[in-house]
Every structure is written in C-alpha cells, then in structure tokens.
Design a protein around this motif. Structure first.
Motif, PDB file in Angstrom:
ATOM      1  N   THR A  51       0.801  -1.269   0.109  1.00  4.56           N
ATOM      2  CA  THR A  51       0.067   0.234   0.026  1.00  4.56           C
ATOM      3  C   THR A  51       0.860   1.254   0.047  1.00  4.56           C
ATOM      4  OG1 THR A  51      -0.195  -0.125   2.331  1.00  4.56           O
ATOM      5  CG2 THR A  51      -1.845  -1.064   1.484  1.00  4.56           C
ATOM      6  N   ASP A  52       0.175   2.475  -0.160  1.00  2.00           N
ATOM      7  CA  ASP A  52       1.123   3.605  -0.343  1.00  2.00           C
ATOM      8  C   ASP A  52       1.847   3.775   1.268  1.00  2.00           C
ATOM      9  OD1 ASP A  52       0.160   4.129  -2.637  1.00  2.00           O
ATOM     10  OD2 ASP A  52      -1.411   5.622  -2.200  1.00  2.00           O
ATOM     11  N   VAL A  53       1.079   3.549   2.369  1.00  2.00           N
ATOM     12  CA  VAL A  53       1.603   3.564   3.752  1.00  2.00           C
ATOM     13  C   VAL A  53       2.778   2.571   3.632  1.00  2.00           C
ATOM     14  CG1 VAL A  53       1.438   3.179   6.104  1.00  2.00           C
ATOM     15  CG2 VAL A  53      -0.381   4.451   4.790  1.00  2.00           C
ATOM     16  N   GLY A  54       2.653   1.581   3.346  1.00  2.00           N
ATOM     17  CA  GLY A  54       3.777   0.455   3.381  1.00  2.00           C
ATOM     18  C   GLY A  54       4.808   0.687   2.657  1.00  2.00           C
ATOM     19  N   ARG A  55       4.628   1.381   1.281  1.00  2.00           N
ATOM     20  CA  ARG A  55       5.818   1.947   0.619  1.00  2.00           C
ATOM     21  C   ARG A  55       6.619   3.006   1.133  1.00  2.00           C
ATOM     22  NH1 ARG A  55       2.454   0.372  -3.849  1.00  2.00           N
ATOM     23  NH2 ARG A  55       1.478   2.558  -3.732  1.00  2.00           N
ATOM     24  N   ILE A  56       6.016   3.915   1.812  1.00  2.00           N
ATOM     25  CA  ILE A  56       6.345   5.271   2.285  1.00  2.00           C
ATOM     26  C   ILE A  56       7.176   4.676   3.465  1.00  2.00           C
ATOM     27  CG2 ILE A  56       6.109   7.158   3.443  1.00  2.00           C
ATOM     28  CD1 ILE A  56       3.617   7.728   1.615  1.00  2.00           C
ATOM     29  N   ALA A  57       6.578   3.611   4.302  1.00  2.00           N
ATOM     30  CA  ALA A  57       7.166   3.152   5.500  1.00  2.00           C
ATOM     31  C   ALA A  57       8.770   2.498   5.316  1.00  2.00           C
ATOM     32  CB  ALA A  57       6.366   2.567   6.312  1.00  2.00           C
ATOM     33  N   MET A  58       8.340   1.731   4.094  1.00  2.00           N
ATOM     34  CA  MET A  58       9.699   0.953   3.885  1.00  2.00           C
ATOM     35  C   MET A  58      10.835   1.890   3.504  1.00  2.00           C
ATOM     36  SD  MET A  58       9.386  -2.262   4.954  1.00  2.00           S
ATOM     37  CE  MET A  58      10.487  -3.334   3.659  1.00  2.00           C
ATOM     38  N   SER A  59      10.653   2.665   2.775  1.00  2.00           N
ATOM     39  CA  SER A  59      11.686   3.624   1.897  1.00  2.00           C
ATOM     40  C   SER A  59      12.116   4.454   3.128  1.00  2.00           C
ATOM     41  CB  SER A  59      11.151   4.567   0.919  1.00  2.00           C
ATOM     42  OG  SER A  59      10.445   3.738  -0.124  1.00  2.00           O
ATOM     43  N   ALA A  60      11.212   5.024   4.016  1.00  2.00           N
ATOM     44  CA  ALA A  60      11.811   5.720   4.966  1.00  2.00           C
ATOM     45  C   ALA A  60      12.472   4.807   6.196  1.00  2.00           C
ATOM     46  CB  ALA A  60      10.544   6.545   5.808  1.00  2.00           C
ATOM     47  N   ALA A  61      12.081   3.727   6.308  1.00  2.00           N
ATOM     48  CA  ALA A  61      12.798   2.967   7.441  1.00  2.00           C
ATOM     49  C   ALA A  61      14.302   2.486   6.747  1.00  2.00           C
ATOM     50  CB  ALA A  61      12.219   1.596   7.785  1.00  2.00           C
ATOM     51  N   ALA A  62      14.310   2.407   5.321  1.00  2.00           N
ATOM     52  CA  ALA A  62      15.605   1.991   4.697  1.00  2.00           C
ATOM     53  C   ALA A  62      16.680   3.136   4.918  1.00  2.00           C
ATOM     54  CB  ALA A  62      15.473   1.647   3.333  1.00  2.00           C
ATOM     55  N   VAL A  63      16.058   4.446   4.749  1.00  2.00           N
ATOM     56  CA  VAL A  63      17.075   5.517   4.789  1.00  2.00           C
ATOM     57  C   VAL A  63      17.298   5.798   6.419  1.00  2.00           C
ATOM     58  CG1 VAL A  63      16.971   8.101   4.718  1.00  2.00           C
ATOM     59  CG2 VAL A  63      16.030   6.780   3.010  1.00  2.00           C
ATOM     60  N   ASN A  64      16.342   5.307   7.109  1.00  2.00           N
ATOM     61  CA  ASN A  64      16.528   5.517   8.736  1.00  2.00           C
ATOM     62  C   ASN A  64      17.862   4.540   9.125  1.00  2.00           C
ATOM     63  OD1 ASN A  64      16.206   5.060  11.770  1.00  2.00           O
ATOM     64  ND2 ASN A  64      14.581   6.513  11.202  1.00  2.00           N
ATOM     65  N   ASP A  65      17.548   3.343   8.634  1.00  2.00           N
ATOM     66  CA  ASP A  65      18.582   2.190   9.102  1.00  2.00           C
ATOM     67  C   ASP A  65      19.863   2.663   8.549  1.00  2.00           C
ATOM     68  OD1 ASP A  65      17.928  -0.224  10.408  1.00  2.00           O
ATOM     69  OD2 ASP A  65      18.455  -1.443   8.750  1.00  2.00           O
ATOM     70  N   VAL A  66      20.027   3.116   7.466  1.00  2.00           N
ATOM     71  CA  VAL A  66      21.513   3.487   6.952  1.00  2.00           C
ATOM     72  C   VAL A  66      22.055   4.488   7.591  1.00  2.00           C
ATOM     73  CG1 VAL A  66      22.854   4.305   5.055  1.00  2.00           C
ATOM     74  CG2 VAL A  66      21.100   2.629   4.580  1.00  2.00           C
ATOM     75  N   ALA A  67      21.208   5.781   8.089  1.00  2.00           N
ATOM     76  CA  ALA A  67      21.516   6.825   8.857  1.00  2.00           C
ATOM     77  C   ALA A  67      22.039   6.293  10.464  1.00  2.00           C
ATOM     78  CB  ALA A  67      20.306   8.054   8.901  1.00  2.00           C
ATOM     79  N   ALA A  68      21.117   5.327  10.968  1.00  2.00           N
ATOM     80  CA  ALA A  68      21.319   4.753  12.142  1.00  2.00           C
ATOM     81  C   ALA A  68      22.696   3.977  12.129  1.00  2.00           C
ATOM     82  CB  ALA A  68      20.270   3.958  12.543  1.00  2.00           C
ATOM     83  N   TRP A  69      23.066   3.543  11.428  1.00  2.00           N
ATOM     84  CA  TRP A  69      24.330   2.869  11.311  1.00  2.00           C
ATOM     85  C   TRP A  69      25.539   3.795  11.287  1.00  2.00           C
ATOM     86  CZ3 TRP A  69      25.343  -2.121  13.088  1.00  2.00           C
ATOM     87  CH2 TRP A  69      24.212  -2.952  13.004  1.00  2.00           C
ATOM     88  N   ILE A  70      25.150   4.764  10.553  1.00  2.00           N
ATOM     89  CA  ILE A  70      26.303   5.854  10.665  1.00  2.00           C
ATOM     90  C   ILE A  70      26.427   6.607  11.830  1.00  2.00           C
ATOM     91  CG2 ILE A  70      27.012   7.873   9.331  1.00  2.00           C
ATOM     92  CD1 ILE A  70      25.470   7.101   6.778  1.00  2.00           C
ATOM     93  N   LEU A  71      25.524   6.599  12.264  1.00  2.00           N
ATOM     94  CA  LEU A  71      25.506   7.345  13.606  1.00  2.00           C
ATOM     95  C   LEU A  71      25.977   6.485  14.684  1.00  2.00           C
ATOM     96  CD1 LEU A  71      21.866   9.284  13.827  1.00  2.00           C
ATOM     97  CD2 LEU A  71      24.281  10.389  13.453  1.00  2.00           C
ATOM     98  N   LEU A  72      25.757   4.986  14.701  1.00  2.00           N
ATOM     99  CA  LEU A  72      26.082   4.098  15.462  1.00  2.00           C
ATOM    100  C   LEU A  72      27.606   3.966  15.297  1.00  2.00           C
ATOM    101  CD1 LEU A  72      25.508   1.856  17.650  1.00  2.00           C
ATOM    102  CD2 LEU A  72      25.265   0.365  15.621  1.00  2.00           C
TER     103      LEU A  72
END
Length: 814
Positions: free
Chosen positions: A187-208
């Motif tokens: 769904t639109d919600v799912g696609r936005i959430a997955m894309s945002a979570a992917a960006v968030n994951d990469v940023a989180a590993w950089i911050l970690l």
C-alpha cells in the motif's frame, strides 16, 4: 610469589567423557552450549506461540524470552543460573550469538536495496529525516536527565549519541514483518514506511559507527577521527574492490543452474573477513557484515541462494541466543524507586513522541491523509533487534550502566509491542473496486471472455488445473479464456519471504510475477502452457498468513474481474486411494472464500484429472459428467459443462435426477444449507423443493434447460442427456456409482437433495459433493463442486464496489 586471583574462572574444556566416567556434562563447554540452545529456542518459541493471537512479530517473543530467562524472572534463581547459564560459559554463548548476529546483519543488508533508497521520493525522505532528527534531539534531552540521576559517571558525548541513536532508530526487519502481517507492504503507507525505514536504517548505522568511535577507551579526539576515517576508507574499499568480486560471482550464477559451492564459501568468508576488519578498526564487527550485505548484487539467483543457505540456521538457532544473552544482562529489578520509574516513562514518552509527532507532522505537510499519517507515525516507532544491538554495544563499552540499559530495553519492547494493535486500530486500508458484470459462468453474453482465478498450494495440483483449463477453453474465437494461476504461499518468518513480498511488483493485492525468470518455479508450467495455447495465462503469487490469505484470493478475484475461483480441496488422494488432509488451515481457507467470494467458487477434488502430466490439446479425450438436481449451483455447474462441451475432445453427459410427481428429492428430510454468507440460511421446502430465499430458482431452472437443449441440438455427438427417476437416497447413490468412471464430475454445492452421507467433515462440499469426495465413491473421478455467486447473500463483501473507482489495469500476458 604472587597469589593467583581467587575470582579468576578456570577455562572450560570442550567435551566431557560422559556421565559413566563420573563427569558432569554441564561442566564442559559443548554439552552446556547445546543445553543452552535447546532451552532458549524452546522457551522463545513457546512465547511466540502465545503471542501469535496478538499478531506480534517473533522478535517480541524472543526479547521477552531473553528477559524472562535473565535475572529479571527465572534467573532470580541462582541455582538455575549456575546450572544453565554459569558465568564462565557466557563468553562462549556471546561469541556464538554474535557470529549468528553477524550473518543476520548480512541478511538485513541483503534486504536493503540501495537503488530503492536512491529513488526514495521526497515524502519518504522527509519522513525519514524528521523521524531521525526529532527523536535524536529528544534523546539528547533525555540523556541530560539520565546523567543527572542514574548515569552520573557516564561520558557525556558517547552517552548523548547512544541515547540519540536508541530513540531515533527504526528496525527495518521488524517493520517489514509487521507490514507483511498487516497486508500493508504494497500500500502507499507500506511503501513510504519501508523507504523511510531503509533511509533511517542506513543513517542509524552511520550514527552508531560515530557513537562507537567516540566511546573508545582512549579519550583523545584524534583516535575517534582515525576510527571514522578508517571506517570511510573501508566502505570505499568494499564498494570498489569487494563489490566487483561479488558481481562477477553473481553473473556466473545463471538462473536455473545451481550456484557453485565455492562462490558461497567465498561470500561467507568475505562476511567474516570484513567483520574482522571493522572490529580491528574499532567500529564493530557487525558493521562489516552489514556493509557486505549492502553491496551484494540483488539481481539474479545468487542473493536468494545465500539467503536460503543461512537464514534458517541463523534466525532459528543463533539469533535467539543473542536475545538470551541480552536478557541475561537485563535486570528489571534495577528499576526501583520513583525516580527510576519516572525516567522509564520519560524515555518511552520521548521515544514515542519524537517518532510519532515528527513523522505525522511531515506526513501532513506532504498532504498525506491524517489516518495514514498517524499509521506511519506508529510504524516508524518500531524498534526491535537493531535497538538491542545498539544497547548491547553501549553496555559492553561501559557507556550504559545496568539501570539505563534495562530502561532502554523495556522502551524498545514497549514501542514495538504497541505498533501492531495501534496501526490496526487507526488504519485499515479501504478495499475499493470498480463494479463488473460477469461474476458467474452462467451469462447471456456467451461470447464474453471467461476469467478464472485458479489457486494451487503445491505442484501436485498443477497438472489437473492445466488440464481443466485446456478443457474449458472451447473453440470460440471471441469468447476466450483468461486464467490467473495463483500460487498460495504462507508468509513465514524467513527473510526470503519478506524479501519476496517486498520485491514483487505491486498490482493491487496480492502480487503478479513480472519477470520471465521468476524465482517461483511453481508458475513455469503455467507460463509454458500459456505460450503454447490460445489461453491467456497469468501466474500470480499470494504471500500471506494462512489465517487471512482468503482476503488476497477474494480481492484478487474482484480486481481481475473473475467469473469463478477454483480452489484445491483440503485433502489429497494417497496411493492406496484414501483421502488425506493437508491441514485444517486449508479447510478454513476454502470456507472463508465461499463466504466472501465476489464471484462463483469451485472446489476441486483432485484424483488425477488427465493423469500426472499435461495433456496436449490434440490428445484430449475426457468424459465429463454434470450431475443435476436443480437450484442455482447446479445451473452454474451445467453452464460450465456446456462451455466445456465446446472442446472437440470432450464428451459431456448431463444426468438430471427427478422424482415422482408430488414428491421431492429431500425424501422427507428438512434441508437447511449454509449459503455463501454463513449467517444467512437457505431453507428448502419439503413439498415442492422451492427455496424460501429470494432465489426464484424454478424460473432459472426452466430458462437454463431451454438454453441447454438449444446447445445440445447443435452438438448431438458430444453432448448426451439422461434423466434418472429416483425414489430414495439409495437410488441416487446407485446412479452416481455408475458415473464414477468418468474423468470429471461437475456438481452444484447446495442442490435441493437430502444429504447422501450421515456425517461429513466437509460441509463446504454440500450434500452430494461430500459423498463424491469420499474414498468409497471413486478413486479415479475428479469432482468440481460449484457454488454460484448470489448477490442477495453477498452482504459483507471484502471489496466495496464504487462506480467512481478507477479500474486497476490488467497485468500483461506472459
């Protein structure tokens, strides 16, 4: 002479000589590790079973299991800890758990496709950035409060960064599992959430990586700078030196051929080698494994084979050990007193407030509807495994003490636990569809295209389905047949299942296979048949939990404007002729589809229609029988039989059962059958056989017979008609036994006839179908039990028809 340290624990030997040699196996590393694995896996799986009705991901059960095994609950017993988890064994346990975690992070990297991140729209990018920034800032404020109370000796900058990362992270693997369970992944919600979570994951590993670099023992800022520069150099080395090697191996692994064992070995060794390099740099071994997964080429079978090779062992056995290891470090009892509990509430509030408010605000600014914005906020608040990794690293590096660690673990558990129920409460995507006309096989426009949604669980159903399709195609030039072959797959806990759902091209729900070299080998037979025949064959794959996969079936049938759904019977015939159940879940699926289908439904009792292989069109020579008692469902069966009779290789026999004047086929029994909607009963009168629901079946029967005799007069050679006068149920059984040598028998689901069996575990087949599905009836004749779509009983549709709804474009033919 120096005295040895009395607190130093002697190293454990690997294996024992056995109890008969007077040695306790639990004093040795290997048997103790085996016991620990068995205890952890069994305990967490039991909790996962209890959490299943709450629709919680398995990671929740594993976190709870780890905490309960630790000093917070069962571990309060010192005897239990000394027996099962003695201190001197924890090094081996942690090492094995971290090796499993290395490969799990490699799998997480495989799931993340950097191409999709680069293509992330402004909505998802804005949501991701705000979803990191706001909770990170609140994490800074939270760290100040914690350092002033329970973490007074913590280094300020590392502690600040760790708390910011802990509050701002979104667990990509856990989010994918929740979205898949809730059918929101496409769904639109799912696609936005997955894309945002992917960006968030990469940023989180950089911050970690930054947090780890800042948390070293050496306080010199130059050391942290060298760690960061070395980490950046490693990433460049991985992209420009390691990735070409992986790409070369992926290119040399073509579809349809097994991947060389050497390539698998090289890849897994690279994961360990890169983990060693990043650990040497001072970041963490997990970072190297994650980077290798990120740079791994995602196209072709190579990545899929890697996932298949390691996911079950890693996620099934090794990963629960990591949660147990974390649980042994978590002591909820350290949270005591009003200040500690107030800090727990503060941490949970800031984590939820930052994620939810930040996400909702940006979503509303991007003109996302309020309910969807709220659902996105709850989804982005998902924590889980990645959160535990951050917290464990912080505790191992003495950044977090026992109390702050326990508070953050409970925060991660709470925020993830509430995600699913909150999303279900605030957001349920509306299933809207454009109305369509031909929802039954029986129709006035005989030249219109017949659309069939044929479902199958495994390869054993495919030959019969293809032979049934071949028999149904007729010879019309205008009224062609279009078959949607849907492979029903259970959504498992495997990463490959989530990856398959995530990569599948969205075309409503569920998914259709858009690649010729698709990984789902089940559909190859249908693809081949479609290319060799005049039938449009469009394979699809539905990946969902068996408890709600009927929603995918019914929704897809509406979107594809199907006239009939064909389902496999929940039993299959063994070699000795007896019928064996495939499981209660498949039985329930059929019943739910019958209750909610937007069109007619056929349940296929497969006894090898046409043999175990596809029959060529020129070799088709089938004898098909339509058993007719009267009513809507029998009319639909007769209409299907008339269409089948158009095939030159089909001999159709229609047997009409009749009774003496003044009597009915109920033979004194009061007939109460379940209609397509289980709440609505259909009561059949004993006197004249007419129904008290709004059917008007008498006129429909007469009209159907007029059409049949017209068709028969034009095709006397391939259509035979016979009337049978019966006076009892025994007469019907005798007559049916004479037909059991046929290849296929078509029968209505709810004809006005007394049940032929006194007791049946297959009520969905009706009074006649239940008898025909029994082993005593036949071992060679397949049976198709048909229920005609009845708009008067379709009062709880899964898809709401709206005239202004945009019609979903059909999938191209394969």
């Amino acid at each position: 002479m120096a005295t040895p340290n009395a607190t130093c624990l002697a190293p454990m030997k690997a294996v024992s000589n056995g109890a008969f040699q007077h040695e306790n196996p639990l004093d040795f590393a290997l048997p103790l590790l085996i016991l620990q694995i068995v205890v952890v896996v069994t305990f967490t799986r039991c909790i996962a079973f209890l959490c299943r009705p709450l629709k919680q991901p398995r990671v929740i059960a594993e976190i709870i299991g780890g905490i309960l095994l630790g000093p917070s609950a069962i571990g309060r017993s010192q005897k239990f800890l000394d027996t099962v988890f003695p201190k001197r064994s924890l090094t081996v346990l942690d090492t094995l758990a971290n090796i499993g975690l290395l490969f799990f992070l490699f799998l997480v990297g495989l799931e993340l496709d950097m191409r999709s991140i680069r293509k992330t729209g402004h909505k998802a990018l804005g949501i991701a950035l705000c979803g990191i920034t706001v909770p990170f800032v609140l994490g800074i404020g939270t760290s100040v409060a914690l350092r002033a109370t329970i973490s007074q000796g913590a280094e300020p900058i590392p502690f600040l960064v760790f708390m910011g990362v802990a509050l701002s992270i979104t667990a990509f693997p856990v989010l994918a599992r929740i979205l898949a369970e809730l059918k929101l992944l496409t769904t639109d919600v799912g696609r936005i959430a997955m894309s945002a979570a992917a960006v968030n994951d990469v940023a989180a590993w950089i911050l970690l990586a930054l947090a780890i670099a800042l948390s070293g023992n050496d306080t010199s800022p130059w050391i942290s700078l060298w760690v960061m520069l070395s980490g950046a150099a490693f990433i460049l080395f991985a992209v420009f030196a390691i990735r070409p090697v992986l790409v070369s191996m992926a290119r040399r692994s073509p579809v349809g051929e097994p991947v060389k064992e050497l390539y698998i070995c090289i890849t897994l060794t690279l994961v360990l080698a890169c983990s060693f390099i990043t650990d040497t740099i001072g970041i963490h071994a997990l970072f190297g494994a994650f980077v290798v997964g990120i740079i791994m080429p995602k196209d072709g079978p190579f990545a899929g084979v890697l996932i298949e090779k390691i996911e079950d062992l890693v996620s099934g056995l090794f990963l629960p050990l990591y949660f147990a290891s974390s649980g042994l470090k978590t002591n909820v009892a350290t949270i005591s007193g009003g200040v500690s509990w107030a800090l727990l509430v503060l941490v949970i509030f800031n984590a939820c407030f930052g994620k939810i408010v930040g996400t909702v605000t940006v979503s509303l600014l991007c003109k996302v509807p309020f309910r969807e914005s709220l659902a996105l906020g709850f989804l982005m608040n998902t924590k889980g495994l990645v959160e535990l990794i951050v917290l464990n690293i912080g505790k191992d590096r003495k950044v977090l003490n026992d109390q702050s660690f326990a508070i953050c673990v409970l925060m991660a558990l709470f925020t993830t636990f509430i995600t699913t129920p909150l999303v279900m409460a605030v957001y349920k995507p509306a299933r809207r569809g454009a109305p369509y006309k031909h929802k039954t096989i029986q129709r006035r426009d005989l030249d219109s295209e017949l659309r069939v949604l044929a479902c199958f669980h495994s390869t054993r159903n495919i030959p019969t389905l293809i032979n049934l399709v071949e028999s149904s195609r007729g010879t019309r030039k205008r009224g062609r047949v279009c078959i949607y072959a849907m492979h029903l797959m259970e959504l498992s806990e495997r990463s490959s299942a989530i990856s398959m759902v995530h990569k599948a091209r969205n075309n409503g729900m569920p998914f259709w296979n858009n690649k010729q070299n698709d990984e789902d080998q089940m559909v190859i037979a249908f693809q081949t048949y479609g290319k060799l025949s005049s039938v449009n064959v469009r394979p699809m794959t539905a990946i969902s939990a068996l408890s709600n996969i009927h929603e995918d079936i019914c929704t897809s049938a509406h979107q594809k404007r199907a006239a009939i759904i064909i389902l496999p019977f929940h039993k299959h015939q063994r070699v000795d002729g007896t019928m064996e159940s495939l499981g209660h879940s498949f039985h329930v699926i059929n019943e739910l589809v019958l209750s909610h289908a937007p069109c007619s439904v056929g349940i296929l009792v497969d006894r090898g229609f046409g043999g175990t292989s596809q029959v060529q069109a020129s070799d088709v020579c089938f004898k098909i029988v339509v058993v007719y008692f009267g009513g809507r469902d029998d009319n639909e069966a007769l209409a299907y039989g008339m269409r089948i009779a158009e095939h030159p290789g089909i001999l159709l026999s229609v047997v009409k059962f009749m009774c003496l004047p003044g009597k009915t086929l109920s033979f004194g029994a009061k007939l109460i059958g379940i209609a397509s909607d289980k709440i609505k009963k259909v009561v059949i009168d004993d006197v004249d056989g007419s129904t008290h629901s709004n059917d008007g079946t008498k006129n429909q029967d007469d009209q159907m017979w007029n059409e049949f005799f017209k068709v028969k007069s034009n095709n006397e050679e391939s259509i035979k008609y016979e009337e049978r006068l019966v006076n009892s149920k025994g007469d019907i059984e005798t007559a049916l036994q004479e037909l059991n040598r046929s290849n296929l028998i078509l029968v209505g689901r709810m004809p006005p006839v007394a049940p032929l069996v006194s007791k049946s575990d297959c009520p969905e087949l009706g009074p006649v179908g239940s008898y025909m599905a029994s082993s005593s009836f036949s071992t060679t004749a397949s049976v198709l039990v048909i229920q005609q779509y009845n708009p008067s009983t379709d009062i709880h549709p899964l898809v709401m028809e709206e005239a202004d709804c945009v019609e979903v474009p059909d999938t191209p033919r394969l």
